[in-house]
Write a protein that holds these residues in place. Structure first.
Motif, mmCIF file in Angstrom:
data_model
loop_
_atom_site.group_PDB
_atom_site.id
_atom_site.type_symbol
_atom_site.label_atom_id
_atom_site.label_comp_id
_atom_site.label_asym_id
_atom_site.label_seq_id
_atom_site.Cartn_x
_atom_site.Cartn_y
_atom_site.Cartn_z
ATOM 1 N N THR A 180 1.791 35.262 1.909
ATOM 2 C CA THR A 180 1.936 35.861 0.466
ATOM 3 C C THR A 180 2.753 37.188 0.586
ATOM 4 O O THR A 180 3.065 37.567 -0.305
ATOM 5 C CB THR A 180 0.838 36.213 -0.280
ATOM 6 O OG1 THR A 180 -0.235 37.062 0.551
ATOM 7 C CG2 THR A 180 -0.288 34.772 -0.138
ATOM 8 N N THR A 181 2.852 37.553 1.828
ATOM 9 C CA THR A 181 3.459 38.887 2.022
ATOM 10 C C THR A 181 4.890 39.207 1.486
ATOM 11 O O THR A 181 5.510 40.020 1.139
ATOM 12 C CB THR A 181 3.383 39.514 3.396
ATOM 13 O OG1 THR A 181 3.921 38.662 4.181
ATOM 14 C CG2 THR A 181 1.749 39.509 3.690
ATOM 15 N N LYS A 182 5.661 37.916 1.814
ATOM 16 C CA LYS A 182 7.184 37.856 1.365
ATOM 17 C C LYS A 182 7.330 37.515 -0.070
ATOM 18 O O LYS A 182 8.514 37.541 -0.704
ATOM 19 C CB LYS A 182 8.056 36.843 2.145
ATOM 20 C CG LYS A 182 8.496 37.498 3.370
ATOM 21 C CD LYS A 182 9.062 36.525 4.355
ATOM 22 C CE LYS A 182 7.889 35.756 5.221
ATOM 23 N NZ LYS A 182 8.333 34.719 5.980
ATOM 24 N N ARG A 183 6.245 37.434 -0.775
ATOM 25 C CA ARG A 183 6.354 37.079 -2.285
ATOM 26 C C ARG A 183 6.818 38.145 -3.223
ATOM 27 O O ARG A 183 6.536 39.458 -2.750
ATOM 28 C CB ARG A 183 4.973 36.422 -2.893
ATOM 29 C CG ARG A 183 4.638 35.344 -2.255
ATOM 30 C CD ARG A 183 3.381 34.795 -2.980
ATOM 31 N NE ARG A 183 3.107 33.469 -2.933
ATOM 32 C CZ ARG A 183 2.155 32.928 -3.890
ATOM 33 N NH1 ARG A 183 1.326 33.492 -4.177
ATOM 34 N NH2 ARG A 183 1.985 31.631 -3.541
ATOM 35 N N ARG A 184 7.518 37.946 -4.216
ATOM 36 C CA ARG A 184 7.939 38.903 -5.190
ATOM 37 C C ARG A 184 6.585 39.649 -5.795
ATOM 38 O O ARG A 184 6.544 40.767 -6.149
ATOM 39 C CB ARG A 184 8.729 38.445 -6.488
ATOM 40 C CG ARG A 184 9.955 38.125 -5.876
ATOM 41 C CD ARG A 184 10.882 39.155 -6.563
ATOM 42 N NE ARG A 184 12.372 39.267 -5.889
ATOM 43 C CZ ARG A 184 12.644 40.281 -5.426
ATOM 44 N NH1 ARG A 184 11.921 41.441 -5.325
ATOM 45 N NH2 ARG A 184 13.761 40.310 -4.771
ATOM 46 N N PRO B 272 -0.953 35.921 5.137
ATOM 47 C CA PRO B 272 0.405 36.291 5.535
ATOM 48 C C PRO B 272 1.569 35.737 4.817
ATOM 49 O O PRO B 272 2.493 36.168 4.822
ATOM 50 C CB PRO B 272 0.386 36.096 7.130
ATOM 51 C CG PRO B 272 -1.108 35.609 7.572
ATOM 52 C CD PRO B 272 -1.837 35.468 6.247
ATOM 53 N N GLY C 32 3.093 38.582 -4.913
ATOM 54 C CA GLY C 32 1.732 38.506 -4.201
ATOM 55 C C GLY C 32 0.917 37.489 -4.599
ATOM 56 O O GLY C 32 1.114 36.445 -4.850
#
Lengths: 617, 617
Positions: free
Chosen positions: B333-337, B331, B339
Motif C-alpha cells: 500500500t505504500t506506493k498508493r496515492r 507494504p 494508502g
C-alpha cells in the motif's frame, strides 16, 4: 436560500471567479488565438488547469456590457477567409416575437429592445456558391484558427499533469478502455481537421456567432454536455435572460440549447447569442409553431424555411431538425407504452397525419443543407421517435428513424454540412450498447448526442441521477455530447438550483466517461484531488471539485472551525483516529524496514495523530 | 425546512404511510409466515405491490412502543428448531458504553436505559455442538420458515404484473441480460435453500434478532442496498436514535449498519436492534477500539472476542471482519496515492506494524467462525485495503486481500457460516468488471457487497451520484448488495436529508441493475409508471415513484393548481401542445386508417387538446 436572495441573484450576472482560480490564456501560433483555461492554484504550489466553459464572465479583468455583447473573437478569422459577405438580412417582423405581444406588455419588450440596440449586427452569409462550413474547409485541407484553438483547448496544459501521467505510463492497470475511440496522446490541429473532414466531429460555429469560443464534439475528444434554457413568460430584464446562460456555462455547459417558446423569443435569442461564448442550439420548429399560433397542421415549408434563415442570421450554431420522423414510421408507434414523446416529433406527426403527406423536413432536406452551409449551422438530426419509457426502448420506430438519420447524414455530408445525431431517451442499462452500435453503424460515426438515457422510469424528482447512470455509460461507449436532465424532468420546469443539479450530474457522467476512455490527462485532476485528500489539504479538495462552494459548506457543517481546514484528520474518523494519517506512517514504516520501525515506534509512544484543540461549538 | 421543524421531526418517529399505499401481508404455508408488501392503489383501479423494507412503522394499524421493541416475528421459528438455549449472557460492563461516560453525562444515559428496560432480552445461543446458521439448515436440506418468507417476498404479487410481463414475453427486445446470474421465473423456497446451501446467498438473521423480517442477499435475487447510521455525540432520546433507523428503512434501506463510535454504543445498539425489522450490521473492531481508549496497538484478540460475543448476544446480524488485511500486504500500500482508507483496515495495519505480527483476525479466524455459527451471525469480510482513489483501483494490495477473502470464505463455509465479501470503493467505469470477475472467481460467488464504487474523484458534495453510476453497473454485473454513499462522503457526517439522498440514489442504482438483469417483474413498476404518464394520471405517477412527496412538490412548483393533476397535459409543453396527447390521436388514427382519419380529423376542427381554464397564480 430564501426568496428575496434568490430574486437578487436572478437579477445580477454571476461573475465571481471560482475559489483559488484564475483565468489564463494559452496562445496559439498567432496572437489572436488565445485559449482560455481555468488555473487552480493549490496550497502546495501546484497549478492545475482545467477546461473552462464559463467564458469571460469568470474573468474579473474583463469588462462586460451585455447591452453591447461579448468581444467577437472569431470576427477576424471569418473576415479573413474572404468567402462571406455582409447583407441587410431578413426584416424582423412582429410575429418573430409572438405577434401582438408588444401591445399586451405595454411596450416593455420594445423598451428592452431599445436598451439593447447595441446588440444588432448586420448578418453575414456565404458569397454566392461558397460553402463556409468548417467541414468544407477541413475537406479542402485547411486548418482553420478554430481548429487550432480547439486542439489547444482539448489538450489542456500538460506540464502540471506530468506527475500523474507517469503513473499511467508505469502501470498498465491505469490505461483506459477507449471502446473503439482513437484518442491521440496529443491533439494536433491537423487531427482536429481530419476528424471534422471525416464527419466524426463537429465544430458548431455559425459565422454570425463570432463571440463563440470554439469547441468540438466528437468521440475522439472530451465528452461534452448540453444544458437547456428557455425564455421567461414575462421578461423582466435582459440580465435575467442572459444570467440563465451565464449560470449554465459557469457549471460546465459546453453548449446551451435555447428552447424558448411563446413570446419575445427572437429578441431574447439576440441577447443570448451576443453574450454567449458557447455554441447555441435551437429547435426551429418550436418558433415556427408559434408563428402559426400553435396549430401544427398550419405549418409549412415556407414558414419553416423563413425561421431557419431568421435564426441562422442571428447566429444559432446548431439546429435540431426532426427530418427522420417519416410518415411510414408513425404507425410503428401505436403499440408503444408512451407513443411519441418528443415535442418536435409529435408536431410533425400531427402535421403528417392531418395532411397525409411525408414530413416536409425530409422532402426539403437538401434545401435545408443549402441554408446550413451558407452560415455554417450544424445539423443536430432530431430523434422525434425516441422512446419515452424503458418499455419502448430500441423498438422498430426508434431504429427505423435512426437508419433514416444515417441516410440524411450522408446527404448532409455530400453538402459538407456538419452533422450530429440525437439519441434517446429512456433505455435500460443492458440495451444501451445496442444504441451506440446502431448509431455508429448507420450514421458512420457522426457524433452521437443523447438525452440521458434514463435507465429506469420510477425516479421522478431524481431523473438527473437515473439518467446520469445511462449518460456515463453511453459516453464511455462513444457518445460525444450528453444532453442534461434535471431533477424536474417529467414534472415541471427547472429553476436555477435544478439547472445546476442537472449540469453537475452530467459533468460527473462526462468526466467518468473521459476517465474510462483513458482520455489523456483527464484522470490527472482526480489524482490531484486524491493527493490533496491524502495530504489533508482541505481547501485544495474544495477547489479541485466540480462545485467548490457546496463541498466547503458540507465540510463546515461538521467541522466549522477554520483551523480544521488545516487539520490532519477528517470529519469521518475525527482527530483521535484517522486512517489516512496512519497510512502515512505505514509508508514510512515500510521504507525503513518493519522490525526496526516497530521498535522505534513503540519507543516514541506510539502516537499517530497530531493532537489539536477540539473544535468548539 | 427550518431548524425547529427539523428538530421536531428528529424527535418523532416517522410513521406516515406512503401516498395511496397500504401495508398488505401475503400469507405463506402457515399463518405465522406473513410477508409484508406495500400496495399502491392507482386511480385506474390497478393495485401495484412493491417490496417493502419499512417494517411496521408504515402500518398505522400496528401500535409500536419503542421501549418494548417490535414483535419478534421469528421467535417461534427459532424456538421450534430446538437447537438453541437461553442463557444469562455476558455481563454488561461500563466500558461497553464508553467507560466513565455515565458520570460525565450526569446520569442521563442511565435514565434512558431505565426508560427502555423493557428492551432487555435473555440471549440465546446454539446448544453445545449445534450450528444454527441458515446455511447449516440449508445444507441439511431443511427449508426454514425464513426461506419460505423470502421466496414470497422476492416474487412479490404477480397478478397485477401480468399485463406488463406479457410485453416481455412477446418481445425478445425486452428480455434482460443477467450477466451470468440465473434468476428463475418464480423464486421457490427450495431455490432459496439451494442458493444459501451453495453460499451464493446469505440470510442475515441472528437468532437474537427475532424482530427481523427475513431478507436475502445474493446475485440471483433482487439487488439490495445498505445505509449506515451512527450514534449521536450527545444522546438526547431513544426516539432520536431509533428514528435514524426508521428513516433509513422508510426510503428503502434493506439492511442498516450501525457504525457508532464513542459513547453509549452498547445501549444505543439495544434500542436499534429491538426496533429493527431489517438486519443490522456492525464493524466490531470500532467498539473494541473504544474499549482500549482508541489506541489501536492495545487491541487484543481477547478484547475483540468479548466484543463479538457482546454484539452477537444483542442480535447483530452481520459483522464486518477485516481478516484479509494481512501483514505481507501492508507494504503493497505504500506506493498508493491514498494508502489505506478503510478505518478497520488502518486500525489493523497500525496494530500489525506496531507488533510486527500477523492480523489477529486472520490467525483467530476459525475461532470467530465458532462464534458466528452459535448465533447465526453472517460474515461480511471487510475490504480493509480497498482503493481510496481511482489511482489505486484494482492494485496489488486490493486483489491480494480479495484472494485472501476467498480463502477465508472457504474456511467459513467449512463451518457452514454464511459469508459475504465487501468490495470497493473508488473504481473508474472501465475497471469495474474486473472487480466482479475477480470476486466471482476467488470467492466462488459468495455475495459481493460493494461501497459504490465511485467512478471519479472530483465530485465532493455529489459522491452519491458519482458512485450510483458505479453501483448500478456493478449491481448489474452481479453484486448482491450496494452500500450507499451520501452527498457528504469525504466531507462530513450525513444529516437526515443526506441519508435520504443517498438511499434514493442507491434505490435507483439497484433498480436499474434489477431491470437490466431482467429480474422478473421488476420492470413492471416502470411500465405502470409509463402507462400513468401516457394517461396523464399525475397522482399515480407520484405514488409509483421512489419519493412521491418530492415528485408532487416539484410538479406543484410549476402547476400548483389541484385541477392540473387531472389535466391532460404536462408542465413541459403546457395545455396548448402536448406530445403525449397527440400520440393518443396518432394511435387512434393508425387504427382507423390514415386517409379516412385525415379527412375526419380536419372536419372536426383539428383540435388535439382539451381546453381547460389556465392555472391562476
Amino acid at each position: 436560500m430564501n426568496a428575496p436572495d434568490k430574486l437578487q441573484e436572478l437579477l445580477t450576472l454571476t461573475r465571481e471567479p471560482f475559489p483559488a482560480s484564475t483565468k489564463v490564456h494559452v496562445e496559439g501560433s498567432r496572437p489572436d488565438i488565445r485559449v482560455p483555461m481555468r488555473e487552480i492554484a493549490l496550497t502546495n504550489g501546484e497549478r492545475v488547469t482545467v477546461y473552462d466553459t464559463s467564458g469571460p464572465y469568470t474573468d474579473p479583468t474583463t469588462a462586460i456590457d451585455i447591452r453591447q455583447g461579448l468581444a467577437p473573437v472569431r470576427a477576424g478569422w471569418i473576415e479573413a477567409r474572404g468567402d462571406t459577405e455582409s447583407y441587410t438580412g431578413r426584416q424582423r417582423v412582429a410575429l418573430d416575437d409572438g405577434g401582438k405581444n408588444e401591445e399586451r406588455d405595454g411596450g416593455r419588450i420594445e423598451q428592452l429592445r431599445a436598451e439593447a440596440a447595441g446588440l444588432q449586427r448586420m448578418p453575414r452569409r456565404a458569397k454566392a456558391g461558397a460553402n463556409v462550413s468548417q467541414m468544407h474547409y477541413a475537406r479542402q485541407g485547411i486548418v482553420t484558427p478554430e481548429m487550432e484553438y480547439i486542439a489547444i483547448r482539448e489538450n489542456g496544459k500538460r506540464e502540471w499533469m506530468r506527475e500523474y501521467l507517469q503513473d499511467a505510463e508505469r502501470e498498465a492497470r491505469l490505461k483506459g478502455n477507449a471502446m473503439g475511440a482513437r484518442i491521440p496522446e496529443i491533439i494536433t490541429p491537423e487531427f482536429v481537421r481530419d476528424e471534422v473532414a471525416r464527419g466524426r466531429a463537429v465544430i458548431p460555429a455559425n459565422i454570425n456567432h463570432p463571440e463563440v469560443e470554439p469547441m468540438i464534439i466528437g468521440r475522439n475528444f472530451l465528452v461534452k454536455i448540453n444544458s437547456n434554457i428557455g425564455n421567461s413568460a414575462v421578461t423582466s430584464s435582459i440580465e435575467e435572460e442572459v444570467e440563465k446562460l451565464v449560470w449554465s456555462i459557469r457549471w460546465g455547459g459546453d453548449t446551451v440549447m435555447d428552447l424558448s417558446t411563446g413570446k419575445n423569443i427572437h429578441t431574447t435569442r439576440d441577447w443570448i447569442l451576443r453574450n454567449s461564448p458557447v455554441p447555441i442550439g435551437t429547435v426551429p420548429i418550436y418558433q415556427a409553431l408559434e408563428k402559426v399560433g400553435g396549430i401544427a397542421e398550419d405549418l409549412s415549408w415556407e414558414i419553416f424555411r423563413d425561421t431557419l434563415i431568421e435564426q441562422a442570421e442571428q447566429g444559432v450554431d446548431y439546429f435540431t431538425i426532426h427530418a427522420g420522423v417519416r410518415l411510414p414510421f408513425i404507425p410503428m408507434t401505436t403499440k408503444r407504452r408512451t407513443g411519441i414523446v418528443s415535442r418536435g416529433g409529435s408536431i410533425l406527426a400531427k402535421w403528417m397525419i392531418t395532411h397525409h403527406k411525408e414530413n416536409f423536413l425530409y422532402t426539403h432536406f437538401e434545401e435545408i443543407c443549402e441554408i446550413m452551409k451558407a452560415y455554417d449551422v450544424t445539423f443536430s438530426l432530431g430523434d422525434g421517435l425516441r422512446p419515452g419509457s424503458g418499455a419502448d426502448a430500441n423498438d422498430e420506430a426508434q431504429f427505423a428513424e435512426l437508419r433514416t438519420l444515417g441516410e440524411l447524414t450522408e446527404i448532409a455530408w455530400k453538402h459538407d454540412v456538419q452533422t450530429m445525431i440525437e439519441g434517446p431517451g429512456h433505455v435500460p442499462m443492458h440495451m444501451i450498447q445496442a444504441n451506440m452500435d446502431e448509431q455508429l453503424k448507420h450514421c458512420k460515426e457522426a457524433p452521437f448526442y443523447t438525452l440521458g438515457p434514463l435507465t429506469i422510469d420510477i425516479a421522478p424528482g431524481y431523473d438527473h441521477i437515473a439518467s446520469a447512470i445511462g449518460a456515463a455509460m453511453i459516453g464511455w461507449m462513444g457518445t460525444a455530447m450528453l444532453c442534461y436532465v434535471t431533477p424536474k424532468e417529467h414534472l415541471g420546469l427547472p429553476d436555477r438550483d435544478d439547472v445546476k443539479a442537472g449540469i453537475i450530474a452530467y459533468k460527473i457522467a462526462a468526466h467518468a466517461a473521459d476517465v474510462a476512455k483513458g482520455h489523456p490527462g483527464q484522470r490527472a485532476r482526480d489524482d490531484a484531488m486524491s493527493k490533496a485528500r491524502f495530504e489533508f489539504r482541505w481547501r485544495d479538495q474544495f477547489a479541485l471539485g466540480l462545485d467548490p462552494q457546496t463541498a466547503e459548506e458540507y465540510h463546515d457543517e461538521t467541522l466549522p472551525k477554520d483551523s480544521s481546514k488545516e487539520a490532519h484528520f477528517c470529519s469521518m474518523c475525527g482527530p483521535k483516529f484517522c486512517s489516512m494519517k496512519i497510512t502515512q506512517d505505514v509508508r514510512d514504516y515500510a521504507e525503513k524496514g518493519m522490525a526496526e520501525k516497530s521498535a522505534e515506534f513503540k519507543a516514541a509512544g506510539g502516537e499517530f495523530y497530531i493532537p489539536i484543540q477540539p473544535a468548539k461549538g
